[in-house]
Design a protein around this motif. Structure first.
Motif, mmCIF file in Angstrom:
data_model
loop_
_atom_site.group_PDB
_atom_site.id
_atom_site.type_symbol
_atom_site.label_atom_id
_atom_site.label_comp_id
_atom_site.label_asym_id
_atom_site.label_seq_id
_atom_site.Cartn_x
_atom_site.Cartn_y
_atom_site.Cartn_z
ATOM 1 N N GLU A 67 0.828 -1.213 0.000
ATOM 2 C CA GLU A 67 0.000 0.000 0.000
ATOM 3 C C GLU A 67 0.861 1.260 0.000
ATOM 4 O O GLU A 67 0.534 2.248 -0.668
ATOM 5 C CB GLU A 67 -0.940 -0.015 1.216
ATOM 6 C CG GLU A 67 -1.997 -1.106 1.172
ATOM 7 C CD GLU A 67 -2.840 -1.030 -0.090
ATOM 8 O OE1 GLU A 67 -3.208 0.104 -0.484
ATOM 9 O OE2 GLU A 67 -3.125 -2.087 -0.681
ATOM 10 N N LYS B 91 2.184 1.727 -3.452
ATOM 11 C CA LYS B 91 1.118 2.187 -4.340
ATOM 12 C C LYS B 91 0.909 3.685 -4.176
ATOM 13 O O LYS B 91 0.669 4.410 -5.153
ATOM 14 C CB LYS B 91 -0.184 1.430 -4.040
ATOM 15 C CG LYS B 91 -0.213 0.005 -4.566
ATOM 16 C CD LYS B 91 -1.563 -0.643 -4.295
ATOM 17 C CE LYS B 91 -1.612 -2.049 -4.875
ATOM 18 N NZ LYS B 91 -2.923 -2.716 -4.598
ATOM 19 N N THR B 92 0.991 4.154 -2.938
ATOM 20 C CA THR B 92 0.864 5.592 -2.680
ATOM 21 C C THR B 92 2.013 6.356 -3.321
ATOM 22 O O THR B 92 1.814 7.422 -3.935
ATOM 23 C CB THR B 92 0.839 5.863 -1.169
ATOM 24 O OG1 THR B 92 -0.261 5.164 -0.574
ATOM 25 C CG2 THR B 92 0.704 7.356 -0.893
ATOM 26 N N GLU C 99 1.714 7.118 -6.975
ATOM 27 C CA GLU C 99 0.831 8.229 -7.334
ATOM 28 C C GLU C 99 1.557 9.569 -7.230
ATOM 29 O O GLU C 99 1.407 10.443 -8.083
ATOM 30 C CB GLU C 99 -0.400 8.232 -6.424
ATOM 31 C CG GLU C 99 -1.271 6.995 -6.547
ATOM 32 C CD GLU C 99 -1.868 6.833 -7.929
ATOM 33 O OE1 GLU C 99 -2.157 7.876 -8.569
ATOM 34 O OE2 GLU C 99 -2.055 5.686 -8.367
#
Length: 308
Positions: free
Chosen positions: A113, A116-117, A120
């Motif tokens: 996670e 994934k952040t 971005e």
């Protein structure tokens, strides 16, 4: 190369004296003697009846054959050596692959996670300027994790003043400060810096190489080092390694968009020095209020710490 000549004209067909140069060059020379004589044109007891020119040709045949065999041996050695070097490179990348797989299994998959952040956007709190030296990777020494530090590395961890024009370093600074809005710019120097050693040994008018032209950005640090009390060359280099960090901190203030943020207190400038011979780390912060920030002036520092 030794030449062949008959040692006797009686008894057996021509006997040849053994020459160490040939014997040592080819293993099994005597075991293959009959085959060799066939290659030489079936030399037999008619040797004496051969004309001088024919005898010379026979000798030349052996010489040519010997040279050819020698070249073959050298080529074989070269191929073996080359294969060994290639295998070394393959082994290194195999090890690199294992490191990557370990990172993926233990780090990436364990923090999916988070990564994934990061995919971005990034929002690092630090802009780090460090040396390219392979022994002083900031991520290893200070434990920066992915996404924590926007980093640029150059020879001797220097920040050139604005007046010196565009460089990769000030391009990275601009992006870090204006776009990423980092809160800290951290200039990290280290012991035994070859860039600083180059600066301390070159003549002031020497800028012939890329390295010399680049480290000349720290010439103020060199001059201040020379003003210090008598020091050995190693002591001068260590003094200049630290002095150049402060010069880079001062040079940061020549960029209006950095000076403005430091004045407002939204951006902090830190210096750090890693001594990898003793594994110690020094850190300090530029004291903007107490510093005379005019070009070429000395700076005041605060919050000094020594980690050992």
């Amino acid at each position: 190369m030794a030449s062949l000549r008959p040692s006797s004209v009686k008894g057996d067909p021509v006997q040849f004296s053994p020459f160490s140069a040939i014997t040592n060059s080819f293993m099994g020379f005597h075991r293959n003697w009959l085959s060799l004589r066939t290659k030489l044109g079936r030399v037999d007891n008619t040797w004496l009846r051969l004309s001088p020119s024919l005898k010379e040709k026979s000798v030349l045949r052996l010489d040519a054959w010997s040279i050819s065999a020698g070249l073959a041996q050298e080529l074989k050695k070269f191929k073996i050596q080359n294969m060994s070097e290639t295998d070394g490179r393959v082994d290194f990348f195999d090890e690199m692959k294992q490191r990557f797989m370990s990172f993926k299994k233990q780090k990436y998959l364990g923090e999916v996670e988070h990564f994934k952040t990061l995919a971005e956007a990034q929002s690092p709190k630090f802009m780090v300027i460090a040396c390219v030296d392979s022994r002083v990777c900031p991520s290893n020494i200070l434990g920066f994790q992915p996404g924590e530090a926007f980093m640029v590395r150059n020879v001797a961890n220097l920040v050139p003043p604005l007046e010196n024009g565009r460089t990769e370093t000030n391009a990275a600074l601009e992006f870090a400060v204006k776009t990423l809005q980092v809160q800290n710019i951290f200039v990290i120097g280290h012991s035994c810096c070859a860039g600083i050693q180059t600066l301390m040994t070159m003549q002031d008018d020497e800028n012939s190489s890329f390295t010399e032209k680049w480290v000349a950005n720290a010439k103020v640090a060199k001059l201040r080092t020379k003003e210090a009390i008598r020091l050995s060359f190693d002591q001068q280099c260590k003094h200049c390694e630290k002095e150049s960090i402060n010069c880079s901190l001062l040079n940061l203030l020549t960029y209006p968009w950095i000076e403005e943020r430091v004045r407002k207190g939204t951006l902090s400038l830190q210096g750090g020095y890693y001594d990898f011979l003793r594994c110690t780390f020094e850190i300090w912060t530029l004291d903007f209020k107490e510093s005379n920030v005019s070009h070429g002036s000395r700076i005041s520092v605060k919050d000094k710490a020594f980690w050992c």
